[in-house]
Scaffold this active site. Structure first.
Site, mmCIF file in Angstrom:
data_model
loop_
_atom_site.group_PDB
_atom_site.id
_atom_site.type_symbol
_atom_site.label_atom_id
_atom_site.label_comp_id
_atom_site.label_asym_id
_atom_site.label_seq_id
_atom_site.Cartn_x
_atom_site.Cartn_y
_atom_site.Cartn_z
ATOM 1 N N LYS A 1 0.820 -1.198 0.000
ATOM 2 C CA LYS A 1 0.000 0.000 0.000
ATOM 3 C C LYS A 1 0.865 1.263 0.000
ATOM 4 O O LYS A 1 0.432 2.345 -0.362
ATOM 5 C CB LYS A 1 -0.875 0.033 1.268
ATOM 6 C CG LYS A 1 -1.821 -1.103 1.457
ATOM 7 C CD LYS A 1 -2.572 -0.921 2.779
ATOM 8 C CE LYS A 1 -3.468 -2.083 3.086
ATOM 9 N NZ LYS A 1 -4.078 -1.931 4.435
ATOM 10 N N GLU B 1 7.701 2.047 -6.174
ATOM 11 C CA GLU B 1 7.842 1.643 -4.776
ATOM 12 C C GLU B 1 7.935 2.877 -3.892
ATOM 13 O O GLU B 1 8.304 3.968 -4.354
ATOM 14 C CB GLU B 1 9.105 0.767 -4.646
ATOM 15 C CG GLU B 1 9.402 0.245 -3.265
ATOM 16 C CD GLU B 1 8.332 -0.705 -2.741
ATOM 17 O OE1 GLU B 1 7.266 -0.187 -2.348
ATOM 18 O OE2 GLU B 1 8.578 -1.921 -2.690
ATOM 19 N N ASP B 2 7.590 2.716 -2.607
ATOM 20 C CA ASP B 2 7.679 3.858 -1.693
ATOM 21 C C ASP B 2 9.101 4.043 -1.153
ATOM 22 O O ASP B 2 9.637 5.148 -1.135
ATOM 23 C CB ASP B 2 6.672 3.729 -0.545
ATOM 24 C CG ASP B 2 6.812 2.438 0.242
ATOM 25 O OD1 ASP B 2 7.578 1.543 -0.182
ATOM 26 O OD2 ASP B 2 6.146 2.306 1.290
ATOM 27 N N ILE B 3 9.734 2.939 -0.715
ATOM 28 C CA ILE B 3 11.054 3.041 -0.122
ATOM 29 C C ILE B 3 11.835 1.750 -0.364
ATOM 30 O O ILE B 3 11.279 0.653 -0.261
ATOM 31 C CB ILE B 3 10.969 3.348 1.402
ATOM 32 C CG1 ILE B 3 12.355 3.560 2.004
ATOM 33 C CG2 ILE B 3 10.186 2.282 2.135
ATOM 34 C CD1 ILE B 3 12.305 4.126 3.431
ATOM 35 N N ASP C 1 14.735 -0.251 1.251
ATOM 36 C CA ASP C 1 15.430 -0.324 2.535
ATOM 37 C C ASP C 1 16.656 -1.230 2.389
ATOM 38 O O ASP C 1 17.722 -0.788 1.984
ATOM 39 C CB ASP C 1 14.459 -0.833 3.600
ATOM 40 C CG ASP C 1 14.946 -0.586 5.008
ATOM 41 O OD1 ASP C 1 16.173 -0.557 5.218
ATOM 42 O OD2 ASP C 1 14.121 -0.439 5.909
ATOM 43 N N GLY D 1 16.827 -3.668 0.211
ATOM 44 C CA GLY D 1 16.931 -4.002 -1.202
ATOM 45 C C GLY D 1 16.625 -5.462 -1.502
ATOM 46 O O GLY D 1 16.491 -5.839 -2.676
ATOM 47 N N THR E 1 13.930 -7.388 -0.945
ATOM 48 C CA THR E 1 12.624 -7.663 -1.544
ATOM 49 C C THR E 1 12.603 -7.263 -3.014
ATOM 50 O O THR E 1 12.097 -8.008 -3.862
ATOM 51 C CB THR E 1 11.515 -6.914 -0.788
ATOM 52 O OG1 THR E 1 11.452 -7.404 0.558
ATOM 53 C CG2 THR E 1 10.159 -7.110 -1.449
ATOM 54 N N LYS F 1 16.846 4.273 1.487
ATOM 55 C CA LYS F 1 17.402 4.434 2.833
ATOM 56 C C LYS F 1 18.865 4.009 2.867
ATOM 57 O O LYS F 1 19.226 2.950 2.353
ATOM 58 C CB LYS F 1 16.597 3.605 3.841
ATOM 59 C CG LYS F 1 17.048 3.802 5.288
ATOM 60 C CD LYS F 1 16.219 2.976 6.255
ATOM 61 C CE LYS F 1 14.830 3.546 6.422
ATOM 62 N NZ LYS F 1 14.088 2.884 7.534
ATOM 63 N N PHE G 1 13.324 5.824 10.899
ATOM 64 C CA PHE G 1 12.015 5.240 10.594
ATOM 65 C C PHE G 1 11.111 6.401 10.215
ATOM 66 O O PHE G 1 10.755 7.220 11.062
ATOM 67 C CB PHE G 1 11.444 4.482 11.789
ATOM 68 C CG PHE G 1 10.300 3.568 11.402
ATOM 69 C CD1 PHE G 1 10.496 2.199 11.302
ATOM 70 C CD2 PHE G 1 9.046 4.086 11.096
ATOM 71 C CE1 PHE G 1 9.461 1.361 10.914
ATOM 72 C CE2 PHE G 1 8.010 3.257 10.705
ATOM 73 C CZ PHE G 1 8.218 1.887 10.615
ATOM 74 N N ASP H 1 3.801 4.068 6.456
ATOM 75 C CA ASP H 1 3.038 3.847 7.681
ATOM 76 C C ASP H 1 3.871 3.254 8.803
ATOM 77 O O ASP H 1 4.990 2.778 8.595
ATOM 78 C CB ASP H 1 1.871 2.898 7.399
ATOM 79 C CG ASP H 1 2.325 1.445 7.312
ATOM 80 O OD1 ASP H 1 1.835 0.610 8.093
ATOM 81 O OD2 ASP H 1 3.201 1.145 6.467
ATOM 82 N N ARG I 1 -0.224 7.193 7.218
ATOM 83 C CA ARG I 1 -0.192 7.226 5.755
ATOM 84 C C ARG I 1 -0.753 8.535 5.198
ATOM 85 O O ARG I 1 -0.312 9.019 4.160
ATOM 86 C CB ARG I 1 -0.982 6.054 5.166
ATOM 87 C CG ARG I 1 -0.369 4.684 5.361
ATOM 88 C CD ARG I 1 -1.068 3.671 4.458
ATOM 89 N NE ARG I 1 -0.778 2.288 4.822
ATOM 90 C CZ ARG I 1 0.294 1.608 4.422
ATOM 91 N NH1 ARG I 1 1.195 2.209 3.669
ATOM 92 N NH2 ARG I 1 0.466 0.344 4.775
#
Length: 209
Positions: free
Chosen positions: A59, A125-127, A129, A131, A133, A157, A178, A185, A191
């Site tokens: 999401k 993608e949002d972020i 982290d 890598g 995934t 990040k 974070f 979220d 969000r």
């Protein structure tokens, strides 16, 4: 690359009252996010090889995705043409252990994935982290023989846990905080905030599962 290292006082921004004590500071204001998205959209347009299937990873990327698609709609290729693109949405789950490079589950059917053959994919993608995934997702998508796969992430990040993966396009490089807001979220909270903020210790405790 735009590195964002310093934070801004939350007192200088409009923060939803119910979240005011739950964030420590503002990392990236909403106006800067939107301006940067216009530049990222133009970079994508400059490299476009044809019609794109823009795949939103749900999401977290949904807010970024909406603004990016609006910007991409206005962007032009070097020969002043607009870019045709279609929407796609997917949920991705990744499971890692010390004996495997990872297993990715995608919320799309085999038929939907097979339809990507010969197409140009843009994963939103949002972020990024660690890598892990994203690398596993790209390996999975390659099995369906798309013409190309590129990734755009709002944030990357800088963390010692990173495997070194860097997306093709990204908005901002951020320290190992974070962060919440603008679709990001903490246990499904924050969000809807328009700025990207650093969560406070109060917020972590308040919204802990």
């Amino acid at each position: 690359m735009i590195n964002v290292d310093s934070t801004l006082p939350k007192e200088a921004f409009v923060i939803p009252h119910h979240y005011y004590d739950d964030v420590e500071s503002v990392l990236i204001p909403h106006g800067l996010i939107l301006n940067r998205i216009e530049k990222v959209a133009q970079d994508i347009a400059n490299d476009a090889q044809g019609s794109l299937i823009a795949c939103c990873v749900l999401k977290g990327a949904s807010v970024f995705y909406a603004d990016l698609m609006n910007a991409l709609r206005k962007a032009q290729t070097p020969d002043r043409k607009s870019i045709p693109f279609s929407y796609e949405f997917m949920k991705v789950k990744s499971y890692e252990n010390d004996k495997s490079t990872g297993n990715v589950q995608i919320s799309l059917s085999e038929d939907e994935l097979k339809s990507y053959k010969g197409k140009h994919l843009l994963i939103v993608e949002d972020i990024v982290d660690t890598g892990r995934t994203m690398v596993a997702l790209l390996e999975r998508l390659k099995q369906y023989e798309p013409a190309s796969v590129k990734v755009v992430s709002m944030l990357v990040k800088r963390t010692p846990e990173s495997n070194g993966y860097v997306p093709d396009y990204f908005g901002f490089s951020v320290p190992d905080y974070f962060v919440v807001g603008y679709g990001l979220d903490y246990n499904e909270y924050f969000r809807e905030m328009e700025h990207i903020c650093i969560i406070s210790d109060v917020g972590k405790v308040k919204y802990a599962v």
